[in-house]
Design an enzyme around this catalytic site. Structure first.
Site, PDB file in Angstrom:
ATOM      1  N   HIS A 490     -15.966   0.922   4.300  1.00 46.29           N
ATOM      2  CA  HIS A 490     -15.389   1.666   3.252  1.00 46.29           C
ATOM      3  C   HIS A 490     -14.731   0.485   2.156  1.00 46.29           C
ATOM      4  CE1 HIS A 490     -14.499   5.061   0.718  1.00 46.29           C
ATOM      5  NE2 HIS A 490     -13.702   5.649   1.703  1.00 46.29           N
ATOM      6  N   ASP A 494     -18.614   2.710  -1.278  1.00 42.94           N
ATOM      7  CA  ASP A 494     -17.448   4.128  -1.130  1.00 42.94           C
ATOM      8  C   ASP A 494     -18.520   4.986  -0.561  1.00 42.94           C
ATOM      9  OD1 ASP A 494     -16.438   2.594  -2.941  1.00 42.94           O
ATOM     10  OD2 ASP A 494     -17.803   2.948  -4.663  1.00 42.94           O
TER      11      ASP A 494
END
Length: 519
Positions: A490, A494
């Site tokens: 992450h 995204d």
């Protein structure tokens, strides 16, 4: 004139190694490019060849010593200078092996046959060490040239070591469980005339246990045996050595430990005796039914890398499901023609590889990696395909998967999967991947969250195909469904990108024509 033997490059990010095994001793003649010793790193085992022909004058870095890149390992003298460099070999080189120095620098046993060292072979790029897994021959056994002597295990692959010549195995220098480095010595063969005649004598000497009393003060026990004694809580005088000059081997410790275990079962140790293993106390009746097995190097590396991935990446997983009917119908219709033309079966993995490569082109951050404060985007797809083996999970890499046809993908995947199960993959074939596919469905997994393969930022988990009721065009019908899981970093991917990637994979699999139209 002497030639220096130095530590070679150990691979990217590897700065030091341990001297595992010397295949030559001071005074031995060496040929150019002949393996001198083996170095072991936390990744690979590296063989060190002789840079020139001559005589091994001295060994600077003994077995077990940690050395850095370009450190001095030994010196080789020209053949004509052998007499001036070998009469007084380094004491530690001889004491560690339990042998008397050879007079005049001549190889030991020259009168009964030429001594041939069995060296650790090259273990692959960035692999500098290995563990001796299994010896197929015992001291005194006759061997043929190229016959398998032993098997070495690195943190990725298994390597078989063939006999360099026909003869008799006169000495094993690295017992099972010992850590050896590339180019190190594993054993000594006696070849030539007189070798066969010495076979029975050598076997008898090897099998006759030597006294384990004070007379063994100058005998160096096998490193694996020392470690096993420490783990078993045994002292040196509790173990009878069966090696040369009473040297304790790993199997001797195992026998002594069994005897100690039987004795302790009859007479339990006092409650005040400290526990040997740093773990919770175990009832005596349970302890006698336990089995302690050392983790293989591959399993240790898997454990370390998985934990590193959890500690480093901001790992998150997103899920979707795909209707596999279109792929299954297409495969069923063309599988016979495909196999007839290309000589390989049409499976599901090529469809997933193609679909992932297609999706990675749209969402390139899933195919990227973090390097310090930079994001490195890859304009190619080196697809890692996780493969289960008896030794553990390995990930061979299909290079430029985005540019390969279905047939090329199927052939390469099948070939590398077979070699992975046989332990024949090289380190180079498991490096450089940019994205990974893991198929847990072959083992029956319905849903799971795969762990990233650092430094990659994405891994796709495939699962079991299961008939389930779904709604298609307003009607409930039974379809072959599969859950997909994308674990991603992450920090650079995204949620939108991760979901988009999975949707593109789903669309390509539910309508394979999109792959042809690049849609």
């Amino acid at each position: 004139m002497t030639t220096e033997v130095r530590v070679p490059s150990l691979g990217e990010s590897v700065t030091e190694a341990t001297v595992a095994t010397w295949f030559k001793k001071p005074g031995d003649s060496v040929a150019e490019d002949e393996m001198l010793c083996e170095l072991e790193t936390d990744k690979v085992t590296v063989e060190v060849p002789a840079p020139a022909a001559g005589v091994l004058a001295d060994i600077v870095a003994e077995e077990g010593q940690t050395v850095g890149v370009d450190a001095l390992l030994a010196n080789i003298a020209e053949a004509g200078e052998a007499g001036s460099t070998t009469p007084e070999p380094r004491p530690s080189a001889e004491a560690g092996s339990g042998k008397a120095p050879s007079e005049g620098g001549a190889p030991a046993g020259a009168g009964d046959g030429e001594a041939v060292d069995v060296m650790v072979p090259a273990l692959g790029e960035s692999v500098s060490e290995a563990t001796v897994s299994t010896w197929f021959k015992a001291v005194g056994d006759a061997v043929e040239a190229d016959e398998m002597l032993c098997e070495l295990e690195t943190d990725k692959v298994s390597v078989e070591v063939p006999a360099p010549a026909a003869g008799v195995l006169s000495e094993i220098l690295a017992a099972e469980g010992a850590t050896v480095e590339a180019g190190g010595r594993l054993a000594v063969l006696k070849s030539g005339e007189g070798a066969a005649a010495k076979s029975a004598e050598t076997r008898e000497a090897a099998s006759a246990p030597a006294p384990s009393g004070g007379g063994g003060a100058d005998v160096e026990d096998a490193p694996a045996a020392k470690k096993a004694m420490a783990e078993a809580g045994l002292s040196r005088d509790q173990v009878a050595g069966s090696g040369r000059d009473g040297r304790v081997m790993k199997e001797d410790v195992a026998k002594a430990a069994q005897g100690a275990g039987a004795a302790s079962a009859k007479a339990p140790a006092p409650a005040s005796e400290p526990a040997q293993a740093p773990r919770a106390p175990v009832p005596a009746e349970d302890a006698s039914r336990e089995e302690r097995v050392k983790m293989t190097r591959l399993r240790q590396t898997i454990a370390r890398r998985l934990k590193d991935a959890q500690n480093t990446a901001a790992m998150l997983t997103t899920y979707n499901e795909v209707d596999m009917k279109a792929v299954m119908d297409l495969r069923s219709e063309y599988k016979d023609l495909f196999e007839k033309k290309h000589g390989v079966r049409l499976g599901f993995m090529s469809f997933f590889a193609k679909a992932c490569a297609h999706a990675l082109a749209e969402v390139p951050e899933v195919n990227a990696e973090i390097d310090g404060t930079d994001i490195v985007y890859k304009n190619f797809v080196h697809m890692g395909v996780a493969t289960g083996t008896p030794q553990g999970l390995v990930v061979p890499v299909i290079r430029d998967a985005h540019a390969k046809s279905f047939a090329e993908l199927e052939k390469e995947m099948a070939e590398k999967a077979k070699r992975a199960r046989d332990g024949k993959l090289s380190m180079a074939e498991m490096q450089g991947g940019t994205f990974t596919i893991s198929n847990g469905g072959v083992y029956g997994s319905l849903m799971s969250s795969p762990i990233l393969n650092p430094p990659q930022s994405g891994i796709l988990g495939m699962h079991k195909i299961q008939d389930r009721p779904v709604v298609v065009k307003g009607e409930i019908t039974i379809r072959p469904m599969m859950y997909l899981a994308l674990s991603y970093d992450h920090r650079i991917v995204d949620g939108k990108g991760a979901v988009t990637f999975l949707v593109r994979v789903k669309e390509a699999l539910e309508d394979p024509r999109r792959l042809l139209m690049d849609l």
